[in-house]
Design a protein around this motif. Sequence first.
Motif, PDB file in Angstrom:
ATOM      1  N   ARG A  96       5.630  -1.382  11.052  1.00 54.66           N
ATOM      2  CA  ARG A  96       4.336  -1.285  10.247  1.00 54.66           C
ATOM      3  C   ARG A  96       4.281  -2.716   9.310  1.00 54.66           C
ATOM      4  NH1 ARG A  96       2.537   4.008  10.568  1.00 54.66           N
ATOM      5  NH2 ARG A  96       3.283   4.568  12.737  1.00 54.66           N
ATOM      6  N   CYS A 106      15.593   3.723   3.054  1.00 57.40           N
ATOM      7  CA  CYS A 106      15.100   4.201   4.340  1.00 57.40           C
ATOM      8  C   CYS A 106      14.263   3.645   5.236  1.00 57.40           C
ATOM      9  CB  CYS A 106      13.800   5.313   4.026  1.00 57.40           C
ATOM     10  SG  CYS A 106      14.719   6.861   2.788  1.00 57.40           S
ATOM     11  N   HIS A 107      13.579   2.495   4.883  1.00 52.16           N
ATOM     12  CA  HIS A 107      12.705   1.629   5.571  1.00 52.16           C
ATOM     13  C   HIS A 107      13.338   0.581   6.465  1.00 52.16           C
ATOM     14  CE1 HIS A 107       9.217   3.864   5.063  1.00 52.16           C
ATOM     15  NE2 HIS A 107       9.348   3.558   3.485  1.00 52.16           N
ATOM     16  N   ARG A 126      16.027   0.673  -2.919  1.00 50.19           N
ATOM     17  CA  ARG A 126      15.850   2.219  -2.576  1.00 50.19           C
ATOM     18  C   ARG A 126      14.783   2.376  -1.567  1.00 50.19           C
ATOM     19  NH1 ARG A 126      17.507   6.965  -5.649  1.00 50.19           N
ATOM     20  NH2 ARG A 126      19.100   5.397  -5.638  1.00 50.19           N
ATOM     21  N   CYS A 127      14.068   1.465  -1.458  1.00 54.64           N
ATOM     22  CA  CYS A 127      12.822   1.682  -0.113  1.00 54.64           C
ATOM     23  C   CYS A 127      13.506   1.327   0.997  1.00 54.64           C
ATOM     24  CB  CYS A 127      11.782   0.489  -0.470  1.00 54.64           C
ATOM     25  SG  CYS A 127      10.879   0.516  -2.183  1.00 54.64           S
ATOM     26  N   GLU A 140       2.880  -3.099   6.499  1.00 48.74           N
ATOM     27  CA  GLU A 140       3.181  -2.853   5.166  1.00 48.74           C
ATOM     28  C   GLU A 140       4.989  -2.770   4.976  1.00 48.74           C
ATOM     29  OE1 GLU A 140       1.311  -2.862   2.373  1.00 48.74           O
ATOM     30  OE2 GLU A 140      -0.147  -3.904   4.001  1.00 48.74           O
ATOM     31  N   ILE A 141       5.448  -2.260   5.890  1.00 50.24           N
ATOM     32  CA  ILE A 141       6.990  -2.069   5.754  1.00 50.24           C
ATOM     33  C   ILE A 141       7.625  -3.518   6.124  1.00 50.24           C
ATOM     34  CG2 ILE A 141       9.056  -0.927   6.716  1.00 50.24           C
ATOM     35  CD1 ILE A 141       6.973   0.954   5.227  1.00 50.24           C
ATOM     36  N   LEU A 182       9.895   3.189  10.442  1.00 58.52           N
ATOM     37  CA  LEU A 182       8.555   2.659  10.447  1.00 58.52           C
ATOM     38  C   LEU A 182       8.607   0.936  10.456  1.00 58.52           C
ATOM     39  CD1 LEU A 182       6.234   5.004   8.319  1.00 58.52           C
ATOM     40  CD2 LEU A 182       6.385   4.987  10.907  1.00 58.52           C
ATOM     41  N   ALA A 226       0.824  -1.131  -0.021  1.00 62.79           N
ATOM     42  CA  ALA A 226      -0.025   0.117   0.037  1.00 62.79           C
ATOM     43  C   ALA A 226       1.027   1.187  -0.034  1.00 62.79           C
ATOM     44  CB  ALA A 226      -0.944  -0.192   1.272  1.00 62.79           C
ATOM     45  N   PHE A 227       1.535   1.388  -1.321  1.00 63.15           N
ATOM     46  CA  PHE A 227       2.490   2.593  -1.212  1.00 63.15           C
ATOM     47  C   PHE A 227       1.658   3.755  -1.596  1.00 63.15           C
ATOM     48  CE2 PHE A 227       4.919   5.491  -3.823  1.00 63.15           C
ATOM     49  CZ  PHE A 227       6.004   5.891  -3.119  1.00 63.15           C
ATOM     50  N   GLN A 233       4.355  14.621   2.237  1.00 64.43           N
ATOM     51  CA  GLN A 233       4.588  14.760   3.647  1.00 64.43           C
ATOM     52  C   GLN A 233       5.950  14.517   4.099  1.00 64.43           C
ATOM     53  OE1 GLN A 233       1.824  12.448   6.304  1.00 64.43           O
ATOM     54  NE2 GLN A 233       0.154  12.479   4.682  1.00 64.43           N
ATOM     55  N   ARG A 286       2.339  10.477   0.873  1.00 67.61           N
ATOM     56  CA  ARG A 286       2.924  10.343   2.153  1.00 67.61           C
ATOM     57  C   ARG A 286       4.589  10.596   1.915  1.00 67.61           C
ATOM     58  NH1 ARG A 286       0.794   5.974   6.250  1.00 67.61           N
ATOM     59  NH2 ARG A 286       2.337   7.239   7.584  1.00 67.61           N
ATOM     60  N   HIS A 287       4.984  10.195   0.796  1.00 67.53           N
ATOM     61  CA  HIS A 287       6.428  10.381   0.478  1.00 67.53           C
ATOM     62  C   HIS A 287       6.582  11.599  -0.036  1.00 67.53           C
ATOM     63  CE1 HIS A 287       6.177   5.927   1.009  1.00 67.53           C
ATOM     64  NE2 HIS A 287       7.205   5.882   1.368  1.00 67.53           N
TER      65      HIS A 287
HETATM   66  C1  HEC Z   1      13.470   8.858   1.484  1.00 63.23           C
HETATM   67  C2  HEC Z   1      13.081   7.826   2.670  1.00 63.23           C
HETATM   68  C3  HEC Z   1      12.088   7.004   1.939  1.00 63.23           C
HETATM   69  C4  HEC Z   1      11.949   5.972   0.795  1.00 63.23           C
HETATM   70  C5  HEC Z   1      13.069   6.062  -0.105  1.00 63.23           C
HETATM   71  C6  HEC Z   1      10.685   5.652   1.006  1.00 63.23           C
HETATM   72  N1  HEC Z   1      10.128   5.796   1.993  1.00 63.23           N
HETATM   73 FE1  HEC Z   1       8.315   4.892   2.612  1.00 63.23          FE
HETATM   74  N2  HEC Z   1       8.207   6.344   4.146  1.00 63.23           N
HETATM   75  C7  HEC Z   1       8.976   7.261   4.361  1.00 63.23           C
HETATM   76  C8  HEC Z   1       8.377   8.202   5.372  1.00 63.23           C
HETATM   77  C9  HEC Z   1       9.298   9.446   5.804  1.00 63.23           C
HETATM   78  C10 HEC Z   1       7.213   7.565   5.898  1.00 63.23           C
HETATM   79  C11 HEC Z   1       6.103   8.163   6.666  1.00 63.23           C
HETATM   80  C12 HEC Z   1       5.374   9.457   5.797  1.00 63.23           C
HETATM   81  C13 HEC Z   1       4.366  10.001   6.556  1.00 63.23           C
HETATM   82  O1  HEC Z   1       3.369   9.474   6.770  1.00 63.23           O
HETATM   83  O2  HEC Z   1       4.550  11.157   7.173  1.00 63.23           O
HETATM   84  C14 HEC Z   1       6.915   6.461   4.915  1.00 63.23           C
HETATM   85  C15 HEC Z   1       5.649   5.756   4.824  1.00 63.23           C
HETATM   86  C16 HEC Z   1       5.657   4.580   3.857  1.00 63.23           C
HETATM   87  C17 HEC Z   1       4.707   3.444   4.325  1.00 63.23           C
HETATM   88  C18 HEC Z   1       3.486   3.822   5.221  1.00 63.23           C
HETATM   89  C19 HEC Z   1       3.602   2.791   6.309  1.00 63.23           C
HETATM   90  C20 HEC Z   1       2.607   2.724   7.404  1.00 63.23           C
HETATM   91  O3  HEC Z   1       1.961   1.775   7.711  1.00 63.23           O
HETATM   92  O4  HEC Z   1       2.322   3.865   7.966  1.00 63.23           O
HETATM   93  C21 HEC Z   1       4.633   2.691   3.106  1.00 63.23           C
HETATM   94  C22 HEC Z   1       4.025   1.399   3.171  1.00 63.23           C
HETATM   95  C23 HEC Z   1       6.048   2.868   2.482  1.00 63.23           C
HETATM   96  N3  HEC Z   1       6.595   3.892   3.093  1.00 63.23           N
HETATM   97  C24 HEC Z   1       6.598   2.058   1.429  1.00 63.23           C
HETATM   98  C25 HEC Z   1       7.714   2.504   0.703  1.00 63.23           C
HETATM   99  C26 HEC Z   1       8.066   1.956  -0.504  1.00 63.23           C
HETATM  100  C27 HEC Z   1       7.407   0.517  -1.074  1.00 63.23           C
HETATM  101  C28 HEC Z   1       9.228   2.255  -0.735  1.00 63.23           C
HETATM  102  C29 HEC Z   1      10.048   2.306  -1.981  1.00 63.23           C
HETATM  103  C30 HEC Z   1       9.226   2.084  -3.195  1.00 63.23           C
HETATM  104  C31 HEC Z   1       9.512   3.603   0.102  1.00 63.23           C
HETATM  105  N4  HEC Z   1       8.515   3.588   1.084  1.00 63.23           N
HETATM  106  C32 HEC Z   1      10.481   4.406  -0.078  1.00 63.23           C
HETATM  107  C33 HEC Z   1      10.493   7.408   3.831  1.00 63.23           C
HETATM  108  C34 HEC Z   1      10.724   6.855   2.753  1.00 63.23           C
END
Ligand code: HEC
Length: 177
Positions: A93, A85-86, A81-82, A95-96, A90, A47-48, A56, A52-53
């Motif tokens: 979570r 950061c992850h 790439r994901c 989804e993470i 989070l 659930a991307f 926010q 949020r990215h």
């Molecule tokens: C530059 C850092 C960064 C990268 C790269 C990144 N994320 Fe995130 N992600 C975040 C941040 C910060 C949040 C929280 C955003 C908010 O809600 O304020 C987040 C939130 C999320 C959430 C919501 C989690 C939850 O349940 O609250 C998901 C799912 C997610 N990211 C998936 C991904 C995926 C898949 C990728 C790769 C395609 C990715 N992210 C790449 C920083 C990143």
Amino acid sequence: MGVTLAVAMAVVWNGAAAQEQDGTQEQDGTAAAGPLDAVTPGEQPIAFSHARHVEQAGVDCQFCHAYARRGPVAGIPSVERCVGCHRSILTERPEIAKVLDYWERETPIPWIRIHNLPDYVRFSHKAHVRTGIDCAECHGDVGRMDIAAQVESLSMGWCVDCHTAREASRDCLVCHY
Ligand code: HEC
Ligand code: HEC
Ligand code: HEC
Ligand code: HEC
Ligand code: HEC
């Protein structure tokens, strides 16, 4: 190549009946108001949310779609790439946890593709992005979407209208093989 274009031109001259048989013609070029094509909630493997990215967290489009300026495709980010950061953000979570599981299994995330031009069309991000056209002109306000959707028809008329307005080439062979 030349043969493909000749076949394609025959389709145009045969008119609307021929179009209906073409499975790629599902988009109606007049409906620019709402999403033309999107996945339903829960259909993507994770659930991307762009909102949020981008909105926010302030991540730039080209941090994830890194080829947009350099080549034909914009590119979908790798799991790596994901995880950049992850690995630390989070991680608790669900989804993470799924993202980290793809990473551990060394398996790409099987994202469902939304935009898809027919094979006989030549399109390249590089020329458009380098000339200063914003992503949003062709993709709408993706940075505020929770579920990415196609908002423009991607019809030939849509391409040609902008090429006319900006005095870019309308030569058939610019856009067709
Ligand atoms: C530059 C850092 C960064 C990268 C790269 C990144 N994320 Fe995130 N992600 C975040 C941040 C910060 C949040 C929280 C955003 C908010 O809600 O304020 C987040 C939130 C999320 C959430 C919501 C989690 C939850 O349940 O609250 C998901 C799912 C997610 N990211 C998936 C991904 C995926 C898949 C990728 C790769 C395609 C990715 N992210 C790449 C920083 C990143
Ligand atoms: C944190 C990484 C990340 C950022 C930042 C990001 N995207 Fe994405 N984008 C993705 C992922 C992952 C997908 C595939 C999943 C989906 O469709 O939501 C995607 C899908 C898309 C798609 C649909 C692709 C298709 O299948 O046709 C478009 C268009 C797009 N992004 C444009 C943008 C634009 C424009 C921005 C900046 C406003 C942006 N993205 C910022 C990760 C990102
Ligand atoms: C001139 C219009 C235009 C602009 C500007 C544009 N795109 Fe696209 N984009 C398209 C079209 C058309 C497709 C479908 C291409 C295909 O199916 O071969 C697409 C497909 C995509 C895709 C999915 C397939 C791929 O190429 O990886 C992503 C992701 C994407 N665009 C992101 C972006 C981002 C990010 C920007 C800004 C940096 C951007 N686009 C700027 C028209 C545009
Ligand atoms: C928002 C305006 C806009 C839209 C929409 C648009 N284009 Fe373009 N396109 C341009 C401009 C401006 C140029 C000239 C760029 C330059 O001179 O560097 C261009 C150049 C091109 C080129 C030449 C690239 C090169 O390598 O020289 C191709 C091919 C192309 N467009 C295909 C398409 C296709 C196919 C579509 C529709 C799916 C499309 N364009 C939609 C504005 C647009
Ligand atoms: C700026 C880009 C662009 C130019 C220039 C262009 N086309 Fe197209 N053409 C497209 C796109 C994009 C499609 C796919 C439309 C769709 O899927 O709805 C297309 C589709 C077609 C089709 C298939 C139509 C159908 O209904 O299946 C034919 C035939 C065609 N073009 C012929 C031409 C001819 C002949 C020329 C020169 C007079 C030309 N095109 C110039 C972008 C272009």
